[in-house]
Design a protein around this motif. Structure first.
Motif, PDB file in Angstrom:
ATOM      1  N   SER A   1       0.841  -1.204   0.000  1.00 59.02           N
ATOM      2  CA  SER A   1       0.000   0.000   0.000  1.00 59.02           C
ATOM      3  C   SER A   1       0.872   1.248   0.000  1.00 59.02           C
TER       4      SER A   1
ATOM      5  N   ASN B   1       2.339   1.625  -3.502  1.00 56.78           N
ATOM      6  CA  ASN B   1       1.315   2.108  -4.431  1.00 56.78           C
ATOM      7  C   ASN B   1       0.975   3.574  -4.173  1.00 56.78           C
TER       8      ASN B   1
ATOM      9  N   GLY C   1       3.599   5.727  -5.555  1.00 58.00           N
ATOM     10  CA  GLY C   1       3.453   5.808  -7.007  1.00 58.00           C
ATOM     11  C   GLY C   1       2.413   6.837  -7.422  1.00 58.00           C
TER      12      GLY C   1
END
Length: 103
Positions: free
Chosen positions: A54, A57, A60
């Motif tokens: 998580s 991500n 990102g």
């Protein structure tokens, strides 16, 4: 031949379709990031692994938003240069060698 805007509309111009040629130091750091992400993904289990993925991500998404912001700001800066270059006659001094038109 279609104009720039039409080519852009139809997806024939993709500003993201390019690759960077990072120098050796950047390539090394990218490899380090990849290696550690792989290692941590393999080491962690359960809730720890979910949290780490998580985190990766979320980073990102944040990084992508920053890139989008930079793209928009750069595009606007380029447009401002074009506007000032082609649509403005303003200059700090008066050109006495040319007749001035008030249109």
């Amino acid at each position: 031949m279609a104009g720039f805007i039409e080519e852009f509309y139809y997806g024939n111009i993709d500003p993201q379709a390019r690759s960077a040629r990072p120098d050796a130091a950047v390539r090394k750091e990218m490899q380090t990031l990849t290696d550690y992400e792989d290692e941590l993904t393999n080491l962690l289990t359960g809730d720890e692994k979910k949290k780490f993925l998580s985190y990766v991500n979320a980073w990102g998404v944040v990084n992508g938003e920053g890139n989008l912001d930079s793209f928009i700001v750069g595009f606007r800066l380029g447009a401002a240069f074009m506007q000032d270059t082609f649509l403005s006659n303003k200059a700090p001094y008066t050109n006495y060698l040319k007749e001035e038109y008030n249109a």
